[in-house]
Design a protein around this motif. Structure first.
Motif, PDB file in Angstrom:
ATOM      1  N   MET A 109       0.823  -1.208   0.000  1.00 19.09           N
ATOM      2  CA  MET A 109       0.000   0.000   0.000  1.00 19.09           C
ATOM      3  C   MET A 109       0.863   1.267   0.000  1.00 19.09           C
ATOM      4  SD  MET A 109      -3.059   1.128   2.585  1.00 19.09           S
ATOM      5  CE  MET A 109      -4.191  -0.030   1.857  1.00 19.09           C
ATOM      6  N   PHE A 110       1.948   1.243   0.780  1.00 20.02           N
ATOM      7  CA  PHE A 110       2.855   2.388   0.837  1.00 20.02           C
ATOM      8  C   PHE A 110       4.274   1.872   0.624  1.00 20.02           C
ATOM      9  CE2 PHE A 110      -0.605   3.088   3.943  1.00 20.02           C
ATOM     10  CZ  PHE A 110      -1.290   4.076   3.258  1.00 20.02           C
ATOM     11  N   SER A 111       5.113   2.704   0.033  1.00 26.07           N
ATOM     12  CA  SER A 111       6.485   2.286  -0.219  1.00 26.07           C
ATOM     13  C   SER A 111       7.341   3.503  -0.515  1.00 26.07           C
ATOM     14  CB  SER A 111       6.543   1.308  -1.408  1.00 26.07           C
ATOM     15  OG  SER A 111       6.084   1.937  -2.597  1.00 26.07           O
ATOM     16  N   GLY A 112       8.656   3.278  -0.526  1.00 26.73           N
ATOM     17  CA  GLY A 112       9.581   4.307  -0.945  1.00 26.73           C
ATOM     18  C   GLY A 112       9.896   5.331   0.121  1.00 26.73           C
ATOM     19  N   SER A 113      10.215   6.525  -0.326  1.00 28.01           N
ATOM     20  CA  SER A 113      10.654   7.612   0.546  1.00 28.01           C
ATOM     21  C   SER A 113       9.453   8.428   1.012  1.00 28.01           C
ATOM     22  CB  SER A 113      11.639   8.521  -0.194  1.00 28.01           C
ATOM     23  OG  SER A 113      12.064   9.576   0.634  1.00 28.01           O
ATOM     24  N   ILE A 114       9.194   8.372   2.329  1.00 29.74           N
ATOM     25  CA  ILE A 114       8.002   8.995   2.898  1.00 29.74           C
ATOM     26  C   ILE A 114       8.444   9.939   4.017  1.00 29.74           C
ATOM     27  CG2 ILE A 114       5.791   8.584   4.023  1.00 29.74           C
ATOM     28  CD1 ILE A 114       5.899   5.709   2.903  1.00 29.74           C
ATOM     29  N   PRO A 115       8.544  11.230   3.759  1.00 30.99           N
ATOM     30  CA  PRO A 115       8.985  12.150   4.814  1.00 30.99           C
ATOM     31  C   PRO A 115       7.953  12.309   5.918  1.00 30.99           C
ATOM     32  CG  PRO A 115       8.302  13.372   2.880  1.00 30.99           C
ATOM     33  CD  PRO A 115       8.289  11.924   2.483  1.00 30.99           C
ATOM     34  N   ALA A 116       8.413  12.227   7.152  1.00 33.15           N
ATOM     35  CA  ALA A 116       7.617  12.651   8.296  1.00 33.15           C
ATOM     36  C   ALA A 116       7.804  14.162   8.387  1.00 33.15           C
ATOM     37  CB  ALA A 116       8.091  11.956   9.568  1.00 33.15           C
ATOM     38  N   LEU A 117       6.883  14.890   7.818  1.00 33.01           N
ATOM     39  CA  LEU A 117       7.069  16.315   7.552  1.00 33.01           C
ATOM     40  C   LEU A 117       7.229  17.142   8.823  1.00 33.01           C
ATOM     41  CD1 LEU A 117       4.293  16.788   4.852  1.00 33.01           C
ATOM     42  CD2 LEU A 117       6.757  16.693   4.431  1.00 33.01           C
ATOM     43  N   VAL A 118       8.161  18.082   8.786  1.00 37.99           N
ATOM     44  CA  VAL A 118       8.208  19.098   9.826  1.00 37.99           C
ATOM     45  C   VAL A 118       6.971  19.978   9.692  1.00 37.99           C
ATOM     46  CG1 VAL A 118      10.740  19.143   9.794  1.00 37.99           C
ATOM     47  CG2 VAL A 118       9.454  20.855   8.484  1.00 37.99           C
ATOM     48  N   THR A 119       6.598  20.625  10.769  1.00 38.01           N
ATOM     49  CA  THR A 119       5.542  21.632  10.748  1.00 38.01           C
ATOM     50  C   THR A 119       6.196  23.002  10.864  1.00 38.01           C
ATOM     51  OG1 THR A 119       4.005  20.119  11.874  1.00 38.01           O
ATOM     52  CG2 THR A 119       3.434  22.468  11.855  1.00 38.01           C
ATOM     53  N   PRO A 120       6.244  23.762   9.789  1.00 38.18           N
ATOM     54  CA  PRO A 120       6.886  25.082   9.874  1.00 38.18           C
ATOM     55  C   PRO A 120       6.115  26.025  10.793  1.00 38.18           C
ATOM     56  CG  PRO A 120       6.617  24.387   7.581  1.00 38.18           C
ATOM     57  CD  PRO A 120       5.783  23.471   8.423  1.00 38.18           C
ATOM     58  N   PHE A 121       6.862  26.744  11.606  1.00 38.16           N
ATOM     59  CA  PHE A 121       6.287  27.785  12.463  1.00 38.16           C
ATOM     60  C   PHE A 121       6.895  29.139  12.100  1.00 38.16           C
ATOM     61  CE2 PHE A 121       6.360  24.146  15.665  1.00 38.16           C
ATOM     62  CZ  PHE A 121       5.018  23.835  15.496  1.00 38.16           C
ATOM     63  N   ARG A 122       6.131  30.178  12.330  1.00 38.07           N
ATOM     64  CA  ARG A 122       6.663  31.541  12.210  1.00 38.07           C
ATOM     65  C   ARG A 122       5.941  32.420  13.223  1.00 38.07           C
ATOM     66  NH1 ARG A 122      10.120  33.618   8.605  1.00 38.07           N
ATOM     67  NH2 ARG A 122       9.842  31.825   7.208  1.00 38.07           N
ATOM     68  N   ASP A 123       6.734  33.039  14.091  1.00 37.65           N
ATOM     69  CA  ASP A 123       6.181  33.902  15.153  1.00 37.65           C
ATOM     70  C   ASP A 123       5.168  33.150  16.012  1.00 37.65           C
ATOM     71  OD1 ASP A 123       7.727  36.032  14.167  1.00 37.65           O
ATOM     72  OD2 ASP A 123       6.158  36.574  12.736  1.00 37.65           O
ATOM     73  N   GLY A 124       5.479  31.881  16.287  1.00 38.46           N
ATOM     74  CA  GLY A 124       4.672  31.093  17.200  1.00 38.46           C
ATOM     75  C   GLY A 124       3.494  30.362  16.586  1.00 38.46           C
ATOM     76  N   ALA A 125       3.167  30.646  15.341  1.00 39.64           N
ATOM     77  CA  ALA A 125       2.007  30.036  14.691  1.00 39.64           C
ATOM     78  C   ALA A 125       2.442  29.102  13.573  1.00 39.64           C
ATOM     79  CB  ALA A 125       1.082  31.114  14.135  1.00 39.64           C
TER      80      ALA A 125
END
Length: 297
Positions: A1-17
């Motif tokens: 069902m899933f394969s390959g390169s799968i990033p566990a994404l960062v959550t970008p923040f800016r000024d706390g949000a």
């Protein structure tokens, strides 16, 4: 069902949000560079410091921006079973394709307790479930017999595992117990090459945040059985794998992304601090070693 390169994404923040614009650009860049699926709200996405509204919004943004181009495996785990189901329901409405479910942390349930937890969720989830075993963070260790039993009970619902136990013998145990159709993903970038030889088919990765194209090429080579090429790419990426944990994650990954793209801030949330100087030096050296140019658009 899933394969390959799968990033566990960062959550970008800016000024706390949450920086929604940067997150949308990150999703587009990851897909363009060859990532085969995306994981919002995992460990690397600082899900533990997102409030529930932010958590559900990040999943929705990821699904909206991916727009069906690649699957979205939404982080939905909790040490509270009811809260985990709430996250699954919100991820379903948001358009996610699967739910990544970490073993309950802090409570330290027994193996029978974990079977009960995941069974209760599987009976109520509309999404397929990817188990996530990371005992170094949760203390709870989901043993192979537990994984096998859960897949036996719910073969069409509990379909995969991200294993970050560091125990490669478990790949064989899972394969022999749950069968070849049970999807096994590495949770440790440095072990992904060996994992392919044993039966894993990809990795939910920290490094792929920073080097998605190289990571995708590595996984394509390994999946094709071209182990000389895969080993060469593994060696190129190995310093970056190590650098991603040169300080508390995801601070090194966010620092690396900020070096590559001016639209990503290195901002993290307490109790994580910005990457320390030693970590920055390790990241800079690893980026140089991998031939990744600082200051990309």
């Amino acid at each position: 069902m899933f394969s390959g390169s799968i990033p566990a994404l960062v959550t970008p923040f800016r000024d706390g949000a949450v920086d929604e614009a940067a997150f949308r650009r990150l999703v587009d860049w990851q897909i363009k560079e060859g990532s085969s699926a995306l994981v919002p709200c995992g460990t690397t996405g600082e899900a533990s410091t997102l409030d529930n509204d932010e958590h559900h919004r990040v999943i929705r943004i990821c699904a909206e921006q991916a727009a069906g181009r690649v699957p979205v495996i939404a982080g939905c785990g909790s040490n509270d079973t009811q809260t985990a189901l709430w996250h699954i329901k919100e991820a379903t409405v948001a358009g996610a394709d699967a739910a990544l479910m970490v073993a309950p942390y802090y409570n330290r349930p027994s193996q029978d307790g974990m079977i009960a937890h995941f069974s209760w969720l599987a009976e109520r989830s509309e999404l397929p479930i990817v188990l996530y075993n990371v005992p170094g963070r949760t203390v709870t260790d989901m043993l192979p017999d537990t994984v096998t039993e859960l897949h036996r009970r719910f073969p069409g619902k509990i379909v995969a595992i991200k294993d970050a136990s560091g125990d490669l013998a478990r790949v064989t145990q899972h394969r022999l117990g749950a069968g070849p159709d049970f999807c096994q993903l590495s949770g440790d970038d440095p072990l992904a090459l060996a994992g392919y030889a044993l039966g894993q088919v990809g990795c939910i990765s920290v490094t792929a945040n920073v080097a998605p194209n190289l990571s995708a090429r590595f996984h394509a080579a390994a999946a094709a059985g071209d182990f000389p090429a895969a080993r060469e790419l593994h060696d190129l990426l190995f310093p970056l794998h190590k650098a991603m944990f040169a300080d508390a994650s995801p601070a090194p990954a966010k620092y690396a992304l900020s070096r590559l793209h001016d639209w990503v801030s290195e901002e993290v949330r307490l109790p994580i601090l910005p990457c320390n100087e030693a970590g920055r030096q390790a990241v800079d050296a690893a980026l140089s070693r991998a031939g990744l140019a600082v200051g990309l658009a």
